[in-house]
Design an enzyme around this catalytic site. Structure first.
Site, mmCIF file in Angstrom:
data_model
loop_
_atom_site.group_PDB
_atom_site.id
_atom_site.type_symbol
_atom_site.label_atom_id
_atom_site.label_comp_id
_atom_site.label_asym_id
_atom_site.label_seq_id
_atom_site.Cartn_x
_atom_site.Cartn_y
_atom_site.Cartn_z
ATOM 1 N N ASP A 56 1.115 -1.341 -0.307
ATOM 2 C CA ASP A 56 -0.009 -0.017 -0.038
ATOM 3 C C ASP A 56 1.008 1.862 0.387
ATOM 4 O O ASP A 56 1.995 1.703 0.774
ATOM 5 C CB ASP A 56 -1.096 0.080 1.154
ATOM 6 N N SER A 135 1.755 12.419 -15.812
ATOM 7 C CA SER A 135 0.070 12.711 -16.973
ATOM 8 C C SER A 135 0.473 13.816 -17.656
ATOM 9 O O SER A 135 0.888 14.520 -17.155
ATOM 10 C CB SER A 135 -1.241 12.523 -15.633
ATOM 11 N N TYR A 148 -6.848 14.740 -9.798
ATOM 12 C CA TYR A 148 -5.700 13.373 -10.185
ATOM 13 C C TYR A 148 -5.109 14.842 -10.942
ATOM 14 O O TYR A 148 -3.760 14.543 -10.992
ATOM 15 C CB TYR A 148 -6.736 12.840 -11.550
ATOM 16 N N LYS A 152 -0.814 15.319 -10.178
ATOM 17 C CA LYS A 152 -0.062 14.961 -11.464
ATOM 18 C C LYS A 152 0.673 15.654 -10.963
ATOM 19 O O LYS A 152 2.048 16.046 -11.404
ATOM 20 C CB LYS A 152 -0.700 14.193 -12.199
#
Length: 257
Positions: A56, A135, A148, A152
């Site tokens: 994890d 990304s 998200y 990034k």
């Protein structure tokens, strides 16, 4: 001695493609994932030079244990790939705050934890490199992908800073910046940009770029960021030469439903 690579989130998708690619190149491969059963299954498919375990990435102690275990098995840690990540899509206010916070915890703290825990092992290796999976969402903030995209951007900043800071150890820290990739992560994604841009990249495309970065000499002129795919490269170049208003209008157009 065989070189080794440790990959987080390696049980499927991009991570699994990286694992297969490096195994074929003769590396000892660490396949670590929160889904240990899938990680073990992939390692068994690859062979004796693959080792799997549970990780994890938001748990620093698990990073320490996993890296110590893997390094003892492999003999040294040469390459760390911070690949594990999650994505929640949809309108910002309609996404539970816990989902936003979990995105940051996995995507940002996971990279911080990995880099911090791996440094003692990387410093001991004859060759060492870190590859972070960023990304195209780190080029300009993306609507319907707020947390998200923010995560990034953070990965981009971590990569840039450590690539400079760790020169003193002879360790390059680089990232890959793909657009949408054909993985389970983008299935049923609720963001207009994915419909407007499309999903052209495959996990193998990212794996091959990671291999190139690891195999390169990593000179002063080696870029820190590596957009993958023609669309991402165009977006990346335009972002560096066009006024901010043009970047904003372009993203408004791409996010139209």
């Amino acid at each position: 001695m065989r070189r080794s690579i440790f990959i987080s989130g390696a049980a499927q998708g991009i991570g699994a493609a990286i694992a297969r690619t490096f195994y074929q190149q003769g590396y000892k491969v660490g396949i670590y994932d929160i889904n240990e059963a899938s990680a073990q299954h992939l390692a068994a498919q690859l062979g004796n030079h693959a080792k799997a375990g549970k990780l994890d990435v938001s748990d620093y102690a698990q990073w320490q244990n996993a890296l110590e275990e893997f390094s003892a098995w492999a003999g040294q840690l040469n390459v760390l790939v911070n690949n594990a990540g999650i994505l929640y899509s949809g309108a910002f206010e309609k996404t539970d705050i816990q989902a936003h916070q979990r995105t940051i915890n996995v995507n940002v703290n996971g990279v911080l934890n990995g880099c911090h825990a791996a440094l003692p092992f990387l410093k001991q290796a004859s060759f060492a490199r870190v590859i972070n999976v960023s990304s195209a969402s780190a080029i300009y903030g993306q609507p319907d992908l707020i947390s998200y995209s923010a995560s990034k951007f953070a990965v981009r900043g971590i990569t840039e800073g450590l690539d400079v800071e760790w020169q003193k150890y002879g360790i390059r820290v680089l990232d890959v910046m793909p657009l949408f990739v054909q993985t389970a992560m983008v299935t049923n994604m609720d963001a207009a940009s994915i419909q407007n841009i499309g999903v052209d990249l495959k996990p193998q495309d990212i794996a091959e770029q990671v291999l190139k970065l690891v195999q390169s000499k990593g000179t002063l002129f080696t870029q820190t960021h590596h957009p993958i795919g023609l669309k991402t490269k165009i977006m990346y170049q335009l972002s560096s030469i066009s006024p901010q208003i043009i970047n904003r209008l372009g993203n408004i157009f791409l996010s139209r439903k």
